[in-house]
Design a protein around this motif. Structure first.
Motif, mmCIF file in Angstrom:
data_model
loop_
_atom_site.group_PDB
_atom_site.id
_atom_site.type_symbol
_atom_site.label_atom_id
_atom_site.label_comp_id
_atom_site.label_asym_id
_atom_site.label_seq_id
_atom_site.Cartn_x
_atom_site.Cartn_y
_atom_site.Cartn_z
ATOM 1 N N TRP A 44 0.943 -1.361 0.027
ATOM 2 C CA TRP A 44 0.079 0.031 -0.034
ATOM 3 C C TRP A 44 0.800 1.271 -0.128
ATOM 4 C CZ3 TRP A 44 -5.330 1.229 -0.253
ATOM 5 C CH2 TRP A 44 -5.570 2.419 0.122
ATOM 6 N N TRP A 45 1.829 1.289 0.719
ATOM 7 C CA TRP A 45 2.589 2.552 1.068
ATOM 8 C C TRP A 45 3.799 2.787 -0.087
ATOM 9 C CZ3 TRP A 45 0.049 5.384 3.951
ATOM 10 C CH2 TRP A 45 -0.613 5.134 4.829
ATOM 11 N N ARG A 46 3.869 1.774 -1.098
ATOM 12 C CA ARG A 46 4.726 2.027 -2.100
ATOM 13 C C ARG A 46 4.647 3.300 -2.668
ATOM 14 N NH1 ARG A 46 4.183 -2.540 -5.413
ATOM 15 N NH2 ARG A 46 2.386 -1.788 -5.882
ATOM 16 N N PHE A 48 5.132 6.235 -1.225
ATOM 17 C CA PHE A 48 4.918 7.160 -0.530
ATOM 18 C C PHE A 48 6.095 8.486 -0.516
ATOM 19 C CE2 PHE A 48 5.051 9.029 3.786
ATOM 20 C CZ PHE A 48 3.727 9.281 4.155
ATOM 21 N N ARG A 49 5.399 9.711 -0.344
ATOM 22 C CA ARG A 49 6.147 10.741 -0.243
ATOM 23 C C ARG A 49 5.841 11.538 0.837
ATOM 24 N NH1 ARG A 49 5.002 13.066 -6.040
ATOM 25 N NH2 ARG A 49 5.591 11.247 -7.360
ATOM 26 N N LEU A 57 5.000 2.894 8.011
ATOM 27 C CA LEU A 57 4.775 2.334 6.842
ATOM 28 C C LEU A 57 4.794 1.042 6.782
ATOM 29 C CD1 LEU A 57 6.642 5.029 4.442
ATOM 30 C CD2 LEU A 57 4.310 5.312 5.427
ATOM 31 N N LEU A 101 -6.800 7.286 0.184
ATOM 32 C CA LEU A 101 -6.076 8.317 -0.661
ATOM 33 C C LEU A 101 -7.343 8.889 -1.352
ATOM 34 C CD1 LEU A 101 -3.900 5.534 -2.213
ATOM 35 C CD2 LEU A 101 -3.132 6.985 -0.213
ATOM 36 N N GLN A 123 1.988 12.313 0.616
ATOM 37 C CA GLN A 123 1.275 11.991 -0.411
ATOM 38 C C GLN A 123 1.793 10.523 -1.041
ATOM 39 O OE1 GLN A 123 2.760 15.462 -2.801
ATOM 40 N NE2 GLN A 123 0.713 16.275 -2.763
ATOM 41 N N LEU A 124 0.972 9.946 -2.053
ATOM 42 C CA LEU A 124 1.444 8.625 -2.335
ATOM 43 C C LEU A 124 0.971 8.639 -4.037
ATOM 44 C CD1 LEU A 124 0.673 5.509 -0.301
ATOM 45 C CD2 LEU A 124 0.340 5.511 -2.726
ATOM 46 N N GLN A 125 2.048 7.774 -4.460
ATOM 47 C CA GLN A 125 1.782 7.638 -6.097
ATOM 48 C C GLN A 125 2.024 6.119 -6.101
ATOM 49 O OE1 GLN A 125 4.368 9.355 -8.797
ATOM 50 N NE2 GLN A 125 3.100 9.069 -10.408
ATOM 51 N N PRO A 126 0.816 5.318 -6.077
ATOM 52 C CA PRO A 126 1.096 3.826 -6.140
ATOM 53 C C PRO A 126 1.724 3.203 -7.252
ATOM 54 C CG PRO A 126 -1.327 4.688 -6.217
ATOM 55 C CD PRO A 126 -0.472 5.787 -6.100
ATOM 56 N N SER A 135 -2.406 11.156 1.155
ATOM 57 C CA SER A 135 -2.650 10.254 2.111
ATOM 58 C C SER A 135 -3.257 10.815 3.531
ATOM 59 C CB SER A 135 -1.367 9.440 2.194
ATOM 60 O OG SER A 135 -1.142 8.324 2.951
#
Length: 144
Positions: A44-46, A48-49, A57, A101, A123-126, A135
Motif C-alpha cells: 500500500w505504501w509503495r 509514499f512521499r 509504513l 487516498l 502523498q502517495l503515487q502507488p 494520503s
C-alpha cells in the motif's frame, strides 16, 4: 457499473477484514463505502512521499484498515449521508488506524475528511502512471 468495478470489488472481497456498507433511502441505493485490512507487508505504501517515521509504513496484517471507496450519488450529496456511511464502516473496526487516498483537487472530499478527524499523512503515487494522491490517516481512538 463498469466491469472493472466488479472485478475490483470481487478482489477486495477476498481480503481479510473486508467490509462494505450501503446506504439506502426508501429502497433506493444512494451510496456505499468499502475497505479492507492491509495485509502483512502490504505494498500500500509503495510510492509514499512524506516525512514520517518509516515504521509507520510497515504493515503487520492487523494495523491498518484501508478505505478504498466512498461514494454518494449526486442527488443525495451534501445531506450527511457520506458521514453516516463513513462512520458505519469504521465503527467496529479493530485496527489501530485507517487510511485512505484522495485526489488533491477533490477539495470538497478532502475538507469533509479533515472535518471527520482525518489527518494529512503525506502523498502517495502507488504506480508510476497513477496520479499523486493525498494520503490521510485516521486514528482508531478518533473514529467519529
Amino acid at each position: 457499473m463498469p466491469a472493472r468495478f466488479w472485478e475490483r470489488l470481487e478482489a477486495y472481497a477476498k481480503w481479510p477484514g473486508f467490509a462494505l456498507v450501503t446506504g439506502q433511502v426508501a429502497d433506493e441505493l444512494i451510496g456505499y463505502t468499502l475497505g479492507y485490512r492491509l495485509p502483512n507487508r502490504s505494498a500500500w505504501w509503495r510510492g509514499f512521499r512524506g516525512d514520517v517515521d518509516p515504521e509507520l509504513l510497515v504493515e503487520n496484517g492487523e494495523r491498518t484498515f484501508a478505505v478504498t471507496q466512498l461514494m454518494v450519488l449526486p442527488d443525495w450529496q451534501r445531506r450527511g449521508y457520506a458521514k453516516q456511511l463513513h462512520d458505519a464502516l469504521l465503527h467496529d473496526r479493530t485496527e489501530e488506524r485507517a487510511t485512505l487516498l484522495e485526489k488533491p483537487d477533490n477539495v470538497p472530499a478532502l475538507m469533509a475528511y479533515l472535518s471527520w478527524s482525518w489527518q494529512r499523512f503525506g502523498q502517495l503515487q502507488p504506480f508510476d502512471d497513477a496520479p499523486v494522491y493525498e494520503s490521510l490517516i485516521h486514528d482508531a481512538g478518533n473514529r467519529s
